[in-house]
Design an enzyme around this catalytic site. Structure first.
Site, PDB file in Angstrom:
ATOM      1  N   ARG A   1       0.859  -1.181   0.000  1.00  0.00           N
ATOM      2  CA  ARG A   1       0.000   0.000   0.000  1.00  0.00           C
ATOM      3  C   ARG A   1       0.900   1.237   0.000  1.00  0.00           C
ATOM      4  NH1 ARG A   1      -3.378  -3.134  -1.218  1.00  0.00           N
ATOM      5  NH2 ARG A   1      -5.540  -3.313  -0.486  1.00  0.00           N
TER       6      ARG A   1
ATOM      7  N   GLU B   1      -4.670   7.049  -3.592  1.00  0.00           N
ATOM      8  CA  GLU B   1      -4.544   6.893  -5.038  1.00  0.00           C
ATOM      9  C   GLU B   1      -5.827   7.178  -5.805  1.00  0.00           C
ATOM     10  OE1 GLU B   1      -4.983   2.038  -5.081  1.00  0.00           O
ATOM     11  OE2 GLU B   1      -3.045   2.939  -4.670  1.00  0.00           O
TER      12      GLU B   1
ATOM     13  N   HIS C   1      -2.407   0.140  -9.409  1.00  0.00           N
ATOM     14  CA  HIS C   1      -2.940  -0.854  -8.473  1.00  0.00           C
ATOM     15  C   HIS C   1      -3.544  -2.041  -9.223  1.00  0.00           C
ATOM     16  CE1 HIS C   1      -4.406  -1.164  -4.044  1.00  0.00           C
ATOM     17  NE2 HIS C   1      -4.141  -2.359  -4.528  1.00  0.00           N
TER      18      HIS C   1
END
Length: 314
Positions: free
Chosen positions: A231, A260, A286
């Site tokens: 993360r 994000e 991601h």
């Protein structure tokens, strides 16, 4: 009960079929926060991916919401504490160790980022697309014989370590618990960073891990490559940017950044800024867990986990 699937593109058909036997399933591909607020307002259950932050506003707006389903291990996209304080329950992949051991996607993406970074693959490809062909500008590094430090030897960390063995690398790790292993265990994270040529981050985002990877860990290290598929908040992004500028980091690849989902944060992110300035930085959106196979498996698993827990409560 009304169950909303918020991001339905390529959603597990098995999960949908299983849920439809027990719930009124609404299958949507929601694009905006306003649409999310509107369509979740009367639902008891929402099944989400990573497209939205489920914060207090969303939870308060969905007055009947009892369950949030998410096929993820990390839960930073949900205000879990607030939702649970309102009597809600989050169903996730957290602590599903045995099942997650069958899911390879994050470790595979980690390895893809590692190869791309050390062999400068994205930069060479951009060079060719411009019509050029200068191989001397893109000399990289071998993996064989390098020392890879795994920060967090959990499920993904072990999979990455296994790949490293196949490439003839030395593997070391640091974890907060003692783990029986043939790999070299270091007593502190600083020791691991001092030993390694490459660091791969696989620690969970917990309050104590916010900013865990910072400049202090690099005080006695050689210039390192670093990969993050955990993360964004587990490292200090400003520190990482400074280390890149100073040459203490010779390359950085990440699949995650802090906050994000907020466009302004992406515009201001120091690592994305350095990528745009042609530093040896790779950022992907991601996507480590985003394979057709893994998403189908995890969504079907979460559907069954939810159905079983719901059945036990009836």
């Amino acid at each position: 009960m009304k169950l909303l699937i918020t991001e339905s593109e390529h959603f597990s058909s098995k999960a949908i079929a299983d849920l439809q036997q027990h719930f009124e399933v609404r299958i949507e591909n929601i694009q905006t926060r306003e649409e999310l607020l509107l369509k979740s307002a009367d639902c008891e259950v929402i099944f989400i991916r990573l497209g939205f932050n489920i914060d207090q506003e969303v939870i308060q707006n969905a007055k009947n919401l009892k369950y949030i389903l998410t096929a993820t291990t990390g839960l930073d996209h949900i205000d879990v504490a607030y939702f649970e304080s309102q009597g809600g329950q989050v169903i996730s992949l957290k602590n599903e160790v045995d099942f997650l051991g069958t899911i390879p996607s994050t470790a595979e993406h980690t390895w893809g980022l590692l190869l791309a970074l050390l062999r400068k693959i994205p930069f060479g490809f951009e060079h060719v697309k411009q019509g050029d062909w200068n191989r001397n500008s893109f000399k990289g590094n071998n993996l064989k014989g390098k020392k890879i430090g795994i920060l967090g030897l959990g499920r993904v960390g072990k999979q990455v370590a296994h790949f490293a063995e196949a490439f003839g690398m030395e593997v070391g790790f640091f974890d907060t618990v003692s783990i029986p292993s043939n790999y070299k265990q270091h007593n502190t994270a600083a020791d691991l960073f001092q030993w390694a040529d490459i660091i791969s981050i696989h620690i969970p985002l917990t309050p104590e891990n916010v900013g865990f990877v910072n400049k202090k860990l690099f005080q006695n290290s050689k210039p390192l490559f670093i990969i993050n598929t955990s993360r964004g908040a587990v490292w200090d992004e400003n520190d990482m940017a400074s280390l890149l500028k100073e040459g203490k980091l010779v390359g950085l690849a990440t699949d995650v950044i802090t906050d994000e989902l907020e466009s302004q944060n992406r515009k201001n992110n120091p690592l994305i800024a350095l990528a745009n300035q042609h530093y040896n930085v790779i950022v992907t959106p991601h996507i480590a867990g985003a394979t057709f196979e893994s998403m189908a498996m995890t969504e079907a698993f979460i559907a069954q986990k939810f159905l079983q827990q719901h059945k036990n409560k009836i």
